[in-house]
Design an enzyme around this catalytic site. Structure first.
Site, PDB file in Angstrom:
ATOM      1  N   GLY A  58       0.808  -1.212   0.000  1.00 50.43           N
ATOM      2  CA  GLY A  58       0.000   0.000   0.000  1.00 50.43           C
ATOM      3  C   GLY A  58       0.839   1.259   0.000  1.00 50.43           C
ATOM      4  O   GLY A  58       0.628   2.166  -0.805  1.00 50.43           O
ATOM      5  N   ASP A  63      10.505  -6.990  -1.128  1.00 53.28           N
ATOM      6  CA  ASP A  63       9.201  -7.610  -0.927  1.00 53.28           C
ATOM      7  C   ASP A  63       9.309  -9.067  -1.353  1.00 53.28           C
ATOM      8  O   ASP A  63      10.120  -9.407  -2.211  1.00 53.28           O
ATOM      9  CB  ASP A  63       8.106  -6.908  -1.736  1.00 53.28           C
ATOM     10  CG  ASP A  63       6.726  -7.087  -1.113  1.00 53.28           C
ATOM     11  OD1 ASP A  63       6.120  -6.086  -0.703  1.00 53.28           O
ATOM     12  OD2 ASP A  63       6.261  -8.257  -1.013  1.00 53.28           O
ATOM     13  N   SER A  66      -7.161  -8.803  -3.290  1.00 53.73           N
ATOM     14  CA  SER A  66      -7.530  -7.871  -2.211  1.00 53.73           C
ATOM     15  C   SER A  66      -6.508  -6.739  -2.069  1.00 53.73           C
ATOM     16  O   SER A  66      -6.708  -5.827  -1.283  1.00 53.73           O
ATOM     17  CB  SER A  66      -7.649  -8.626  -0.889  1.00 53.73           C
ATOM     18  OG  SER A  66      -6.375  -9.075  -0.475  1.00 53.73           O
ATOM     19  N   LYS A 113       5.113  -9.684  -6.285  1.00 57.40           N
ATOM     20  CA  LYS A 113       4.988  -8.219  -6.323  1.00 57.40           C
ATOM     21  C   LYS A 113       6.244  -7.561  -6.858  1.00 57.40           C
ATOM     22  O   LYS A 113       6.193  -6.585  -7.605  1.00 57.40           O
ATOM     23  CB  LYS A 113       4.723  -7.686  -4.908  1.00 57.40           C
ATOM     24  CG  LYS A 113       3.312  -7.893  -4.439  1.00 57.40           C
ATOM     25  CD  LYS A 113       3.107  -7.205  -3.093  1.00 57.40           C
ATOM     26  CE  LYS A 113       1.669  -7.388  -2.661  1.00 57.40           C
ATOM     27  NZ  LYS A 113       1.417  -6.805  -1.334  1.00 57.40           N
ATOM     28  N   ASP A 159       4.009  -3.338   7.343  1.00 62.75           N
ATOM     29  CA  ASP A 159       2.703  -3.394   7.983  1.00 62.75           C
ATOM     30  C   ASP A 159       2.748  -4.187   9.272  1.00 62.75           C
ATOM     31  O   ASP A 159       1.725  -4.597   9.782  1.00 62.75           O
ATOM     32  CB  ASP A 159       1.683  -4.023   7.026  1.00 62.75           C
ATOM     33  CG  ASP A 159       2.116  -5.421   6.588  1.00 62.75           C
ATOM     34  OD1 ASP A 159       3.223  -5.843   6.972  1.00 62.75           O
ATOM     35  OD2 ASP A 159       1.353  -6.075   5.871  1.00 62.75           O
ATOM     36  N   ASN A 160       3.950  -4.409   9.805  1.00 57.25           N
ATOM     37  CA  ASN A 160       3.985  -5.190  11.047  1.00 57.25           C
ATOM     38  C   ASN A 160       5.090  -4.668  11.958  1.00 57.25           C
ATOM     39  O   ASN A 160       6.062  -4.061  11.511  1.00 57.25           O
ATOM     40  CB  ASN A 160       4.174  -6.678  10.759  1.00 57.25           C
ATOM     41  CG  ASN A 160       5.504  -6.960  10.095  1.00 57.25           C
ATOM     42  OD1 ASN A 160       6.525  -7.047  10.768  1.00 57.25           O
ATOM     43  ND2 ASN A 160       5.507  -7.062   8.777  1.00 57.25           N
ATOM     44  N   CYS A 195      -3.774  -4.559   8.535  1.00 59.77           N
ATOM     45  CA  CYS A 195      -4.735  -4.105   7.524  1.00 59.77           C
ATOM     46  C   CYS A 195      -5.652  -5.243   7.106  1.00 59.77           C
ATOM     47  O   CYS A 195      -6.828  -5.046   6.823  1.00 59.77           O
ATOM     48  CB  CYS A 195      -4.005  -3.557   6.298  1.00 59.77           C
ATOM     49  SG  CYS A 195      -3.287  -1.932   6.576  1.00 59.77           S
ATOM     50  N   CYS A 250     -13.015 -17.193  11.487  1.00 59.30           N
ATOM     51  CA  CYS A 250     -12.808 -15.788  11.125  1.00 59.30           C
ATOM     52  C   CYS A 250     -12.538 -15.737   9.630  1.00 59.30           C
ATOM     53  O   CYS A 250     -13.017 -16.583   8.879  1.00 59.30           O
ATOM     54  CB  CYS A 250     -11.686 -15.168  11.959  1.00 59.30           C
ATOM     55  SG  CYS A 250     -10.065 -15.860  11.622  1.00 59.30           S
TER      56      CYS A 250
END
Lengths: 164, 489
Positions: free
Chosen positions: B150, B171, B178, B195, B239-240, B297, B447
């Site tokens: 993102g 990456d 998504s 990616k 993101d972590n 996220c 979940c």
């Protein structure tokens, strides 16, 4: 050969100003006399002023014309002249930049204090050539501190040549 | 009109040592022209090559700066005095800006621009704040972005477009559908591809003048220092928490600036953490939050445009650092709230006891960041005996076994799709709503992908629900293996 003569305490004042302003640039005036015959600039006192830049203070400084006028007046009152300026280069060598060259006049000493990580790393003095093409380094030599030797404030005897 | 011009001391050499010169003229400009006609050596020190007064040279008419009057068109009267007063300016590095980077190169050491690059960057070059020197600094710069997701998308796009000469990306993930609502580096044709490959192709197409360096590795303590060493600036788009602390510590150890950004739902943060110049991430957050407290996220969601905003702010800071313009976001944390449409700024202080960036660090090498963040790679999974697959759950339901299907997702996820007859108790409410569950019954938690429900199952078992079971793979597995009419997301 041009030479800048400055007392340890004046030099220390400029260097402490530079370190305290890190990571921003500091600036100030060198007030004293220039002897045309000997090409010797004797700094009698340093006058720290605030950096009037509102942004990019880490790599730019500005002294407004109003402040320059005030410093000139102060120098005249002492029977002296503004003989140069000092400023700091945070995390950058004590060499004049292109920007410094564009904004300088010949006939003055430009002292640059390099500050690395908050500590003074190097202090050098420069003069702009008359054709504006380049800065030439001048020697800095230590004057006798008037506080220590009040009788002979400006006599360059017993001077210790700085390695520059 | 006869006017007196006062000559500043250093320039008197060019006026035959006269401190005052009498000149003629009806305006300031004419009087100055007469001055340089009489003393041509003054010309180059007062006027630039373009014939305009140098920016640092100010003319005062009596006591007034002519910039506040009619500039050089200001009329003068006989007996007036003009003073030439410099404003003293300067600063480190070359025009127009000095790079804030310690690796700042001297102007003549910077790479030249090709004619094609002049065309590509023309809108940069015509701004004096960037100019050719700034663009050459960009070309010389080496920037590493951590993550091509993102934040990595706008970062990669804008830094490549702006001409950052060497742009590395780390990456190891694969493009998922998504991702597409926010990761604008990728299109539908990239889904399923690594990616790093898709990003490299996109960025090379965007700007063939730069070098894009793909690093298809999982960043960890064993490779971070070696990877960062070759770069001037590291940009954190992770993101972590383990990676965030790893990036921070490695940057502090190497003395490199870490341009930080983070996003969650509708809010974002930006700062520059640079131990050598100001606070680092640890000065702000000495300890990571307990695992699970701050959802990712994937769990909490994120507004698609938010990383576009935050990543662009990071790119802006990177470019400012390289070119050397403006005030870098060192020692300041900008908070952005997309719903309120408000930016707030917090001043950050360096922690004198910071374990990594203070004068007396207690940590001088990289550590195990999963452990530091309390993440045990096995803690998130429950024992296999406590897991059930989607087809098995289907079989149990078909047999009519008495069981409770407990959905621990958030209500918006429930709206997307759910198992018939299931009970919704979001994970963060579970502790308070245990009374709604029967300890004697078989409880199958589910979940999105099985992570949160694993935590729910562990918790339920600790609380004495001895027949709690986890649906492996979550509702996604159910959709794939059992009932495709339940939408995947």
């Amino acid at each position: 050969m041009f030479t800048l003569e400055i007392t340890p305490s004046d030099r220390q004042a400029a260097e402490e100003h530079a370190a305290a302003s890190y990571p921003e640039e500091c600036c100030g005036f060198l007030i004293g006399r220039f002897n045309v015959a000997t090409e010797l600039t004797a700094v009698v006192r340093v006058l720290p002023v605030s950096n009037e830049r509102q942004e990019s203070r880490h790599n730019r400084y500005l002294i407004s014309p109003e402040t320059v006028l005030a410093a000139n007046k102060e120098a005249r009152a002492l029977g002296l002249d503004v003989v140069g300026y000092y400023h700091s280069h945070p995390d950058h060598p004590a060499r004049p930049s292109e920007f410094d060259r564009d904004h300088a006049w010949p006939g003055l000493s430009y002292v640059i204090v390099s500050v690395e990580g908050g500590k003074v790393a190097d202090t050098r003095s420069w003069r702009l050539s008359d054709d504006r093409e380049r800065f030439e380094e001048e020697a800095i030599q230590q004057a006798i501190d008037p506080a220590a030797e009040p009788a002979t404030p400006l006599v360059p005897s017993g001077i210790q040549k700085e390695a520059v | 009109m006869s006017v007196t011009v006062q000559i500043p001391t250093p320039l008197r050499r060019f006026t035959g040592d006269h401190g005052e010169v009498q000149v003629e003229g009806a305006t300031v400009g004419e009087a100055m022209q007469d001055l340089t006609r009489r003393h041509p050596a003054l010309q180059r020190h007062l006027y630039g090559d373009d014939g305009a007064l140098r920016t640092f040279v100010n003319i005062f008419l009596n006591d007034d700066d002519v910039r506040h009057l009619q500039r050089e068109g200001t009329p003068v009267a006989s007996g007036d005095t003009l003073s030439i007063i410099p404003s003293i300016a300067g600063g480190a590095g070359g025009a127009p800006g000095a790079s804030a980077l310690q690796t700042a190169r001297e102007i003549d050491e910077l790479p030249e621009l090709s004619p094609a690059e002049f065309r590509h960057y023309s809108r940069h070059l015509i701004m004096p704040e960037v100019g050719t020197a700034g663009q050459r600094r960009l070309k010389a710069a080496k920037v590493l972005t951590i993550g091509a997701g993102g934040l990595g998308s706008p970062l990669g796009l804008y830094l490549a477009a702006a001409g950052v000469g060497t742009l590395g990306m780390v990456d190891f993930d694969v493009v998922d559908e998504s991702n597409l609502h926010r990761q604008v580096l990728f299109g539908r044709s990239s889904v399923g591809r690594p990616k790093i490959q898709a990003a490299t192709e996109r960025l090379r197409d965007l700007n063939p003048h730069i070098k894009v360096v793909p690093h298809e590795v999982r960043l960890d303590s064993s490779n971070a220092l070696e990877l960062f060493r070759d770069y001037d600036i590291v940009v954190d788009g992770t993101d972590n928490f383990p990676t965030r602390y790893l990036v921070n510590d490695a940057c502090v150890l190497l003395g490199k600036p870490n341009v930080y950004g983070s996003i969650f739902r509708f809010e974002g943060q930006v700062s520059i953490f640079w131990g050598a110049r100001g606070p680092c991430y640890r000065c702000l957050f000495p300890e990571p939050p307990p695992p699970g407290l701050v959802p990712s996220c994937a769990e909490g969601g994120v507004l698609g445009v938010l990383p576009g905003i935050i990543g662009s702010l990071q790119a802006n800071e990177v470019i400012k650092l390289i070119v050397g313009v403006g005030d870098p976001l060192i020692g300041r944390l900008v908070l952005f709230d997309a719903l309120k449409m408000k930016f707030r700024e917090l001043k950050l202080r360096k922690d004198p006891n910071c374990p990594v960036c203070s004068d007396h660090p207690t940590q001088t090498s990289l550590i195990d960041y999963d452990q530091f963040c309390g993440i045990d790679p096995h803690a998130e999974t429950v024992e296999e005996a406590f897991e059930i697959s989607a087809p098995q759950l289907k079989a149990w339901r078909d047999e009519g076994r008495p069981l409770t299907v407990l959905d621990v997702r958030n209500p918006p996820e429930w709206e997307i799709g759910r198992l018939e007859g299931s009970t919704l108790i979001p994970l963060h409410e579970l502790q308070d709503r245990l009374g709604e569950l029967d300890p004697a019954s078989t409880i199958v938690s589910l979940c999105h992908t099985g992570m949160r429900s694993a935590r729910a199952t562990s918790f339920l078992r600790q609380m004495g629900f001895s027949r709690a079971i986890n649906l492996a793979g979550g509702i996604n597995a159910w959709s794939i293996q059992v009932d495709p009419s339940v939408p995947r997301y």
